[in-house]
Design an enzyme around this catalytic site. Structure first.
Site, short mmCIF file in Angstrom:
data_model
loop_
_atom_site.label_atom_id
_atom_site.label_comp_id
_atom_site.label_asym_id
_atom_site.label_seq_id
_atom_site.Cartn_x
_atom_site.Cartn_y
_atom_site.Cartn_z
N THR A 1 116.22 24.66 14.82
CA THR A 1 115.41 24.48 16.03
C THR A 1 115.22 22.97 16.25
O THR A 1 114.12 22.45 16.09
CB THR A 1 114.04 25.18 15.92
OG1 THR A 1 113.44 24.81 14.66
CG2 THR A 1 114.16 26.68 15.98
N GLU B 1 108.51 29.10 7.10
CA GLU B 1 108.89 28.69 5.75
C GLU B 1 108.30 27.31 5.45
O GLU B 1 108.33 26.43 6.29
CB GLU B 1 110.42 28.65 5.65
CG GLU B 1 110.94 28.29 4.29
CD GLU B 1 110.31 29.13 3.18
OE1 GLU B 1 110.40 30.36 3.23
OE2 GLU B 1 109.70 28.54 2.27
N PHE B 2 107.80 27.16 4.23
CA PHE B 2 107.16 25.89 3.86
C PHE B 2 107.91 25.14 2.76
O PHE B 2 107.40 24.16 2.23
CB PHE B 2 105.71 26.13 3.42
CG PHE B 2 104.86 26.73 4.51
CD1 PHE B 2 104.27 25.91 5.47
CD2 PHE B 2 104.67 28.10 4.61
CE1 PHE B 2 103.50 26.45 6.49
CE2 PHE B 2 103.90 28.64 5.62
CZ PHE B 2 103.31 27.82 6.57
N GLU C 1 112.90 20.48 0.90
CA GLU C 1 114.21 20.18 0.35
C GLU C 1 114.02 19.35 -0.91
O GLU C 1 113.11 18.55 -1.02
CB GLU C 1 115.05 19.39 1.37
CG GLU C 1 115.51 20.28 2.50
CD GLU C 1 116.22 19.52 3.60
OE1 GLU C 1 116.79 18.45 3.34
OE2 GLU C 1 116.19 20.00 4.75
N ASN D 1 102.57 20.88 9.25
CA ASN D 1 103.46 19.71 9.27
C ASN D 1 102.81 18.52 9.97
O ASN D 1 102.95 17.38 9.54
CB ASN D 1 104.80 20.06 9.92
CG ASN D 1 105.75 20.68 8.91
OD1 ASN D 1 105.41 20.86 7.75
ND2 ASN D 1 106.95 21.01 9.35
N GLY E 1 110.51 10.83 7.67
CA GLY E 1 111.73 11.22 8.37
C GLY E 1 112.04 12.65 8.02
O GLY E 1 111.13 13.44 7.74
N CYS F 1 112.29 17.96 9.46
CA CYS F 1 111.15 18.73 9.99
C CYS F 1 110.07 17.88 10.67
O CYS F 1 109.80 18.09 11.86
CB CYS F 1 110.52 19.55 8.86
SG CYS F 1 111.61 20.85 8.28
N LYS G 1 114.85 11.74 1.57
CA LYS G 1 114.06 11.75 0.34
C LYS G 1 115.02 12.04 -0.81
O LYS G 1 116.17 12.40 -0.57
CB LYS G 1 112.93 12.77 0.41
CG LYS G 1 113.37 14.21 0.52
CD LYS G 1 112.19 15.06 0.17
CE LYS G 1 112.23 16.41 0.77
NZ LYS G 1 111.13 17.24 0.40
N1 LIG Z 1 115.13 22.13 6.08
C1 LIG Z 1 113.88 22.32 5.70
O1 LIG Z 1 113.40 21.72 4.76
C2 LIG Z 1 113.00 23.32 6.43
C3 LIG Z 1 111.77 23.71 5.86
C4 LIG Z 1 110.98 24.64 6.54
C5 LIG Z 1 111.40 25.13 7.77
N2 LIG Z 1 112.58 24.72 8.32
C6 LIG Z 1 113.00 25.29 9.59
O2 LIG Z 1 114.00 26.28 9.34
C7 LIG Z 1 114.95 26.30 10.39
C8 LIG Z 1 116.34 26.08 9.83
O3 LIG Z 1 116.40 24.77 9.27
P1 LIG Z 1 117.60 24.30 8.34
O4 LIG Z 1 117.25 22.96 7.82
O5 LIG Z 1 117.96 25.39 7.40
O6 LIG Z 1 118.76 24.18 9.46
P2 LIG Z 1 120.32 23.99 9.23
O7 LIG Z 1 120.82 23.23 10.39
O8 LIG Z 1 120.59 23.50 7.84
O9 LIG Z 1 120.90 25.49 9.29
C9 LIG Z 1 120.93 26.26 10.43
C10 LIG Z 1 122.18 27.15 10.34
O10 LIG Z 1 122.13 28.14 11.37
C11 LIG Z 1 123.46 28.37 11.79
N3 LIG Z 1 123.43 29.07 13.09
C12 LIG Z 1 123.08 28.59 14.31
N4 LIG Z 1 123.15 29.59 15.23
C13 LIG Z 1 123.50 30.71 14.57
C14 LIG Z 1 123.69 32.08 14.96
N5 LIG Z 1 123.52 32.47 16.22
N6 LIG Z 1 124.07 32.97 14.02
C15 LIG Z 1 124.23 32.57 12.74
N7 LIG Z 1 124.07 31.32 12.31
C16 LIG Z 1 123.69 30.40 13.22
C17 LIG Z 1 124.08 26.99 11.81
O11 LIG Z 1 125.49 27.05 11.79
C18 LIG Z 1 123.49 26.39 10.53
O12 LIG Z 1 124.34 26.63 9.41
C19 LIG Z 1 114.49 25.23 11.38
O13 LIG Z 1 113.71 25.82 12.37
C20 LIG Z 1 113.65 24.32 10.53
O14 LIG Z 1 112.68 23.63 11.29
C21 LIG Z 1 113.40 23.83 7.66
#
Ligand SMILES: NC(=O)c1ccc[n+]([C@@H]2O[C@H](COP(=O)([O-])OP(=O)(O)OC[C@H]3O[C@@H](n4cnc5c(N)ncnc54)[C@H](O)[C@@H]3O)[C@@H](O)[C@H]2O)c1
Length: 448
Positions: free
Chosen positions: A86, A151-152, A155, A211, A260, A263, A324
């Protein structure tokens, strides 16, 4: 329970592997065919400590599978998680929900029997309502409950965070969905992780409020650090002095180059937009985002100041590129702004990061990437520590000094002690700590 995880990125892959490890039967789905092919070969496409082992063991035991198509995994699932990205929408900073809505359409078409559709992606208040509307539009006959379960995890410590969460937040109204979510997370709340059942909109807002609060805490201590530099106080002592107060808490009080990552930057801006849309502006968060934005480039000016105000033609060594330690994620990493600003000021930049250089190469072109911290420091006029990887905490300072053109260190993470660095003959600056004067023989003058 049978789980389909739609989106196999940092959150989807970790959550999927952990649910499999609890004993559930999980299929991780992604539209990125190369990612799924790599996972099927046993290659984990991201760097996250412990994840490769977790993926391998659960795949071997038949609880974790990978697919590009949603149809089979979704039709077999008790719960379908949406864990797609997102990002900030280009232009206005609202959360771009196009991936979430596309996933909702694909899921809707494949639903069979009662299914819980769970949004794990970070989404603005009301997104669950729209996901539900889309599903009902595509499949008016579907028996579905749409749930929010933000999700909290962090990484770098993602598996531990998923398996030992401070809390699990679940937003729903359907009692059948409550049973499914309780069963999915049962291994965790048996370990006493509180599970909070709230309204769906409330769950969505909890994630953003959390956040934004953490980003505020970081920004607060960063501004206090600036004041410390002006008045000759030490921000680390201030942080300890306030953090020991239980009402404040010691976490997220480390002064640095500004937050940075994947999120905080996008989530604060998205929350600001939600506040404005609903006529309830979040002025504190607006200020936090603005202050943080300016801070990253200001760090380049701090480097220039350490070199007498000029970096044109100088070589600057940058240690740490990822946002980080213990991740390869470069999204919104402070290093990007710091390096770009240094280049704008005319500096040559050479850099080293233990795992982030692969991703960094596609974002920062005009940089010389080095094989080690010492190779990076070679012939540098100043060394800037941007990310506090463990391996940077105990560098061989004599070796460092030998290879550098000038022994100037700007430590944006405060991982060294000013007295030690000064005693070793470095001109050293941290963040928010008083400078230690150097006597003529190079020794620190404040500790005899
Ligand atoms: N990264 C973090 O530390 C973290 C922590 C908490 C919450 N979040 C939230 O979780 C969500 C995902 O974050 P992320 O870091 O894992 O993102 P990311 O970009 O690493 O992964 C997203 C994945 O979704 C896939 N995708 C997109 N559209 C799709 C579809 N229609 N069908 C199947 N797969 C599809 C993409 O190819 C990608 O591999 C975000 O909303 C983020 O804000 C992330």
């Amino acid at each position: 329970m049978r789980v389909a995880m739609i989106g196999t990125g940092y959150v989807g892959l970790v959550s999927g592997a952990c649910f499999a490890d609890f004993g559930h039967d999980v299929t991780c789905v992604d539209t990125d065919a190369s990612k799924i092919a790599a996972l099927a070969r046993g290659e984990v496409p991201i760097y996250e400590p412990g994840l490769t082992e977790l993926v391998h063991s659960n795949a071997r035991e038949g609880r974790l599978a990978f697919a590009t198509g949603v149809v089979e995994p979704v039709s077999a699932a008790d719960a379908v998680f949406i864990a797609v990205g997102t990002p900030s929408r280009r232009g206005d900073g609202h959360a771009d929900l196009s991936y979430v809505y596309a996933a909702a359409r694909e899921i809707a078409a494949a639903l069979t029997g009662f299914t819980v559709v769970v949004t794990k992606s970070t989404v603005p208040v009301g997104t669950g309502d729209e996901v539900e509307r889309i599903i009902r539009e595509v499949r008016p006959d579907a028996d579905v409950a749409v749930v929010s379960n933000p999700e909290f995890l962090r990484e770098g410590a993602a598996i531990r965070d998923f398996k030992h969460p401070d809390r699990i937040v679940v937003g729903l109204s359907d009692p059948r969905a409550r049973d499914v979510m309780s069963e999915l997370y049962r291994p965790l709340y048996l370990n006493a992780a509180p599970i909070l059942f709230v309204e769906r909109r409330t769950a969505e807002l909890i994630k953003y409020a959390a956040n934004a609060f953490l980003a505020t805490k970081i920004t607060f201590i960063n501004e206090i650090a600036d004041l410390c530099e002006k008045v000759g106080a030490d921000v680390q002592d201030v942080a300890r002095g306030i953090g020991l107060d239980n009402r404040i808490g010691s976490k997220f009080l480390h002064a640095g180059p500004g937050y940075g990552g994947s999120c905080f930057p996008k989530d604060t801006v998205a929350l600001i937009k939600t506040g404005q849309d609903y006529g309830a502006p979040l002025r504190i968060v607006e200020t936090v985002a603005a202050v943080n934005d300016q801070r990253k480039r200001a760090m380049a000016r701090k480097v220039a100041a350490a070199l007498g105000g000029q970096v044109r033609g100088r070589t600057i060594a940058v240690l740490g590129l990822t946002f980080k330690p213990n991740t390869d994620d470069m999204r919104e990493a402070p290093s990007i702004s710091v390096i770009t600003a240094l280049q704008d000021l005319g500096a040559r930049v050479q850099a080293y990061d233990p795992v982030g250089m692969g991703q960094a190469r596609s974002l920062l072109s005009d940089v010389t990437y080095c094989d080690s911290a010492y190779a990076c420091a070679e012939r540098a006029d100043a060394l800037v520590i941007v990310t506090e990887w463990e391996q940077f905490r105990a560098l061989d300072l004599d070796r460092l000094k030998r290879v550098m053109t000038r022994p100037v260190v700007i430590d944006l993470r405060n991982i060294y002690r000013p007295e030690d660095m000064t005693r070793r003959g470095f001109s050293y600056q941290g963040v928010g700590r008083p400078e230690v004067a150097t006597s003529e023989d190079g020794s620190a003058t404040d500790d005899g």
